[in-house]
Motif scaffolding. Structure first.
Motif, short mmCIF file in Angstrom:
data_model
loop_
_atom_site.label_atom_id
_atom_site.label_comp_id
_atom_site.label_asym_id
_atom_site.label_seq_id
_atom_site.Cartn_x
_atom_site.Cartn_y
_atom_site.Cartn_z
N PRO A 181 8.22 3.17 -9.82
CA PRO A 181 7.51 2.03 -10.07
C PRO A 181 8.03 0.93 -8.88
O PRO A 181 7.61 -0.11 -8.68
N ARG A 182 9.33 1.11 -8.07
CA ARG A 182 9.90 0.28 -7.22
C ARG A 182 9.23 0.36 -5.97
O ARG A 182 9.41 -0.59 -5.00
N ILE A 183 8.41 1.46 -5.76
CA ILE A 183 7.95 1.53 -4.42
C ILE A 183 7.14 0.36 -3.74
O ILE A 183 7.09 -0.30 -2.71
N PRO A 184 6.10 -0.23 -4.84
CA PRO A 184 5.39 -1.46 -4.13
C PRO A 184 6.00 -2.60 -3.86
O PRO A 184 5.94 -3.37 -2.79
N PHE A 185 7.53 -2.59 -4.61
CA PHE A 185 8.33 -3.87 -4.08
C PHE A 185 9.11 -3.48 -2.80
O PHE A 185 9.20 -4.56 -2.12
N ALA A 186 9.27 -2.11 -2.48
CA ALA A 186 9.82 -2.06 -1.39
C ALA A 186 8.90 -2.55 -0.28
O ALA A 186 9.51 -2.54 0.96
N MET A 187 7.70 -2.48 -0.44
CA MET A 187 6.64 -3.00 0.63
C MET A 187 6.86 -4.31 0.90
O MET A 187 6.14 -4.74 1.95
N MET A 188 7.22 -5.36 0.20
CA MET A 188 7.38 -6.43 0.21
C MET A 188 8.22 -7.33 0.82
O MET A 188 9.08 -6.71 1.45
N PRO A 189 7.93 -8.69 1.75
CA PRO A 189 8.79 -9.31 2.52
C PRO A 189 9.78 -9.84 1.47
O PRO A 189 9.83 -10.06 0.31
N ILE A 190 11.18 -10.17 2.05
CA ILE A 190 12.12 -10.66 1.29
C ILE A 190 12.83 -9.62 0.23
O ILE A 190 13.82 -9.35 0.58
N VAL A 191 12.12 -9.46 -0.73
CA VAL A 191 12.65 -8.47 -1.64
C VAL A 191 12.87 -7.12 -1.36
O VAL A 191 13.55 -6.22 -1.79
N GLY A 192 11.85 -6.52 -0.12
CA GLY A 192 11.58 -5.29 0.12
C GLY A 192 12.93 -4.34 0.41
O GLY A 192 13.20 -3.38 0.04
N ALA A 237 7.94 7.47 7.63
CA ALA A 237 7.90 6.31 6.60
C ALA A 237 6.87 5.19 6.85
O ALA A 237 6.23 4.82 5.95
N GLN A 238 6.96 4.75 8.21
CA GLN A 238 5.94 3.79 8.70
C GLN A 238 4.40 4.53 8.45
O GLN A 238 3.56 3.82 8.10
#
Length: 319
Positions: free
Chosen positions: A161-172, A224-225
């Motif tokens: 469930p952390r994968i979507p947050f890993a794609m975000m700016p700042i908290v990624g 990964a990209q």
């Protein structure tokens, strides 16, 4: 449209009794090779079989040519197999400027198949756009839990469930560091838990193979990209205006089509299955109980019986 479950009368979706090799639960992925065809260079895995019929296997998001090992073996008495790594997946490095959307994947594969000059093939996997836009390339189509639009919340439909947050700016970056601390085997176990209805039935060598894939992909600078870009490309395809929706593509598919779905699919809900099959001009639906997102891996023998029924019905014109 015909709808059935595995336990329903088999006259609705013909399940063939044609001979199939015994399932080898220790079978590793078929050897891979790079092939250039139609101006496209892909990494593929070939399954030996009769050369007058060809089955082409196309993986979904986050998958690879290894997803089709057991099903390809089950069909090997009836068709040679070609399982592809699409650009950015498996071992296929994406060319510069590749868009990673569904249309580009379909056009890339169409060029590749035209270059091979195999005639119409039995097409498997997430390949609706190719079948709709290039009907001359497709003899039959088998869709296994196809990625039709499904806009339920995403975190519960990912291996972590952390994968979507890993794609975000700042908290990624913080979440990416946490994910990087997982061992390859932990990541493999997460993936199996997401994709299979009963992860306990996955043979140890399959887990080891999946863990080894995570190790290998970590060495590829583009992997990964490419996965992130492909994921975003799928989401965009689900969010387009209705006139451009995948639901408008499905009715354009003219090939005899078998849709297979597991009742325990966590990635794309089985509730989408009847609509998918109903929109297909020559669609039939097989719903498998106690099965997850990758029926071809979890239930290869049952899927093979249904697919050979499709082959036979297409040949005698009864589909």
């Amino acid at each position: 449209m015909n709808v059935t479950s595995e336990r329903a009368p088999l006259t609705r979706v013909p399940l063939s009794d044609a001979p199939r090799p015994p399932l080898d639960t220790t079978q590793l992925a078929w050897p891979g090779e790079f092939v250039e065809s139609g101006g496209v260079r892909l990494h593929i895995r070939r399954t030996p079989g009769p050369t007058d019929e060809t089955a082409v296997f196309v993986h979904g998001l986050g998958g690879s040519s290894k997803n089709w090992t057991d099903l390809a073996a089950q069909l090997s008495l009836h068709a040679q197999g070609i399982a592809v790594d699409l650009p950015g997946a498996g071992q296929t490095e994406p060319p510069a400027g590749y868009k990673f959307d569904l249309v580009e994947h379909a056009e890339t594969l169409a060029k590749f198949l035209r270059g091979l000059d195999l005639g119409p093939v039995h097409l498997f996997g997430n390949s609706m756009i190719l079948a709709a836009k290039h009907p001359d390339l497709v003899k039959t189509l088998t869709l296994v839990s196809p990625a039709v639009p499904d806009l339920r919340p995403f975190p519960n439909r990912m291996s972590d469930p952390r994968i979507p947050f890993a794609m975000m700016p700042i908290v990624g970056p913080r979440f990416r560091r946490q994910l990087a601390m997982l061992t390859p085997m932990q990541r493999a176990q997460q993936l199996v838990k997401l994709c299979f209805a009963n992860p306990a039935l996955v043979p140890p060598h399959r887990l080891e193979e999946t863990a080894a894939d995570f190790v290998e992909r970590a060495k590829l600078s583009w992997a990964a990209q490419a996965l992130m870009a492909t994921t975003l490309g799928l989401f965009r395809a689900w969010l387009v205006p209705p006139k451009q929706s995948l639901w408008r593509i499905v009715p354009q598919i003219t090939a005899p089509t078998l849709v297979i779905w597991g009742t325990e699919d966590k990635l794309v809900t089985v509730r989408k299955a009847p609509r998918t099959a109903r929109l297909l001009p020559k669609g039939r639906l097989l719903v498998l109980p106690k099965t997850g997102h990758v029926a071809q891996m979890e239930r290869p023998e049952t899927v093979a019986r249904a697919v050979l029924g499709l082959f036979e019905a297409e040949k005698d014109g009864t589909w």
